[in-house]
Motif scaffolding. Structure first.
Motif, PDB file in Angstrom:
ATOM      1  N   VAL A  53       0.839  -1.196   0.000  1.00 53.43           N
ATOM      2  CA  VAL A  53       0.000   0.000   0.000  1.00 53.43           C
ATOM      3  C   VAL A  53       0.874   1.246   0.000  1.00 53.43           C
ATOM      4  N   ARG A  54       1.902   1.253   0.836  1.00 57.37           N
ATOM      5  CA  ARG A  54       2.796   2.425   0.933  1.00 57.37           C
ATOM      6  C   ARG A  54       3.445   2.714  -0.420  1.00 57.37           C
ATOM      7  N   GLN A  55       3.847   1.680  -1.134  1.00 63.02           N
ATOM      8  CA  GLN A  55       4.514   1.860  -2.422  1.00 63.02           C
ATOM      9  C   GLN A  55       3.592   2.466  -3.477  1.00 63.02           C
ATOM     10  N   GLY A 156      -2.072   5.154   6.212  1.00 65.39           N
ATOM     11  CA  GLY A 156      -1.373   6.354   5.785  1.00 65.39           C
ATOM     12  C   GLY A 156      -0.512   6.920   6.895  1.00 65.39           C
ATOM     13  N   PRO A 157       0.033   8.113   6.689  1.00 65.27           N
ATOM     14  CA  PRO A 157       0.899   8.736   7.686  1.00 65.27           C
ATOM     15  C   PRO A 157       0.082   9.346   8.825  1.00 65.27           C
ATOM     16  N   ILE A 161       1.914   4.252  15.546  1.00 68.91           N
ATOM     17  CA  ILE A 161       2.626   3.001  15.258  1.00 68.91           C
ATOM     18  C   ILE A 161       2.534   2.717  13.769  1.00 68.91           C
ATOM     19  N   ASP A 162       3.695   2.623  13.131  1.00 72.29           N
ATOM     20  CA  ASP A 162       3.697   2.321  11.692  1.00 72.29           C
ATOM     21  C   ASP A 162       3.788   0.818  11.486  1.00 72.29           C
ATOM     22  N   GLU A 163       3.606   0.402  10.263  1.00 72.08           N
ATOM     23  CA  GLU A 163       3.666  -1.020   9.914  1.00 72.08           C
ATOM     24  C   GLU A 163       4.783  -1.250   8.901  1.00 72.08           C
ATOM     25  N   GLY A 167       6.551   3.961   7.729  1.00 74.00           N
ATOM     26  CA  GLY A 167       6.216   5.306   8.155  1.00 74.00           C
ATOM     27  C   GLY A 167       4.718   5.556   8.124  1.00 74.00           C
ATOM     28  N   TRP A 168       3.964   4.613   7.623  1.00 74.36           N
ATOM     29  CA  TRP A 168       2.507   4.682   7.588  1.00 74.36           C
ATOM     30  C   TRP A 168       1.939   3.602   8.511  1.00 74.36           C
ATOM     31  N   GLY A 169       0.732   3.846   8.976  1.00 72.16           N
ATOM     32  CA  GLY A 169       0.064   2.868   9.831  1.00 72.16           C
ATOM     33  C   GLY A 169      -1.435   2.997   9.692  1.00 72.16           C
ATOM     34  N   TRP A 170      -2.137   2.199  10.489  1.00 74.03           N
ATOM     35  CA  TRP A 170      -3.597   2.147  10.427  1.00 74.03           C
ATOM     36  C   TRP A 170      -4.210   3.175  11.365  1.00 74.03           C
ATOM     37  N   LYS A 171      -5.251   3.842  10.885  1.00 76.04           N
ATOM     38  CA  LYS A 171      -5.971   4.859  11.640  1.00 76.04           C
ATOM     39  C   LYS A 171      -7.458   4.492  11.614  1.00 76.04           C
TER      40      LYS A 171
END
Length: 191
Positions: A53-55, A156-157, A161-163, A167-171
């Motif tokens: 997803v980040r990519q 997203g950012p 806590i990122d995954e 640098g992005w994680g779940w919100k």
């Protein structure tokens, strides 16, 4: 070809059961084609999903529905997740349901004072307990369906806590209470 069809349809949202490499390729094709749809998934949080997803750069456009994610509060679960990340090179704990299932199994065995399958199954019926984030979880007697709160989260950012070091994680964007997921059952279990 799927992305071209989705884009041509004018869809603003897509629901997919894709996971792993299939999800990664689907999201990459969407990003490459400039498709600005929202993606609703079950499995974007699994191994490799966050990196994929980040990519794509699809910031807060990919959503998952799950019973927990790393940015949901709850001291017991946060501690378990932190310990798991230390032990397994930063990989997070994904599935609160697996912990719930094992905790319920232990409780049922203790209650039944047996490991006999029929006795354990009977002990599970209508079992209720507080899970590692403090929410009530219960198993319906009629069909052994487990009910627990669900979270819809975007990736997203801007989270604590990122995954996968992205640098992005779940919100959390919405929470669905367990009571609101209950549907009637027509199950007629043989006992």
């Amino acid at each position: 070809p799927y992305i071209a069809k989705i884009k041509a349809s004018g869809a603003d949202s897509v629901i997919t059961g894709n996971w792993a490499q299939d999800l990664a390729l689907l999201l990459k094709a969407a990003a490459d084609a400039g498709l600005q749809a929202n993606w609703y998934t079950y499995y974007a949080g699994g191994a490799g999903g966050p990196t994929s997803v980040r990519q794509t750069g699809l910031e807060h456009r990919v959503f998952q529905i799950s019973e927990w994610h790393s940015n949901v509060e709850g001291a017991e679960m946060q501690n378990l997740n932190a310990d798991f990340r230390k032990k397994y090179s930063g990989s997070g704990w994904w599935y609160l349901r697996a912990k719930n299932e094992m905790d319920m199994l232990v409780k049922a065995i203790e209650q039944a004072k047996s490991v006999d399958a029929a006795k354990v199954a009977a002990a599970l019926e209508d079992m209720r307990f507080k899970d590692a984030i403090g929410a009530e979880v219960w198993m319906r007697k009629d069909d052994h369906q487990l009910f627990q709160d669900l979270y819809i989260s975007s990736f997203g950012p801007g989270v604590a806590i990122d995954e996968e070091g992205t640098g992005w994680g779940w919100k959390t964007v919405a929470k669905v209470d367990a009571k609101d997921t209950i549907t009637k059952t027509v199950c007629k279990m043989d006992r």
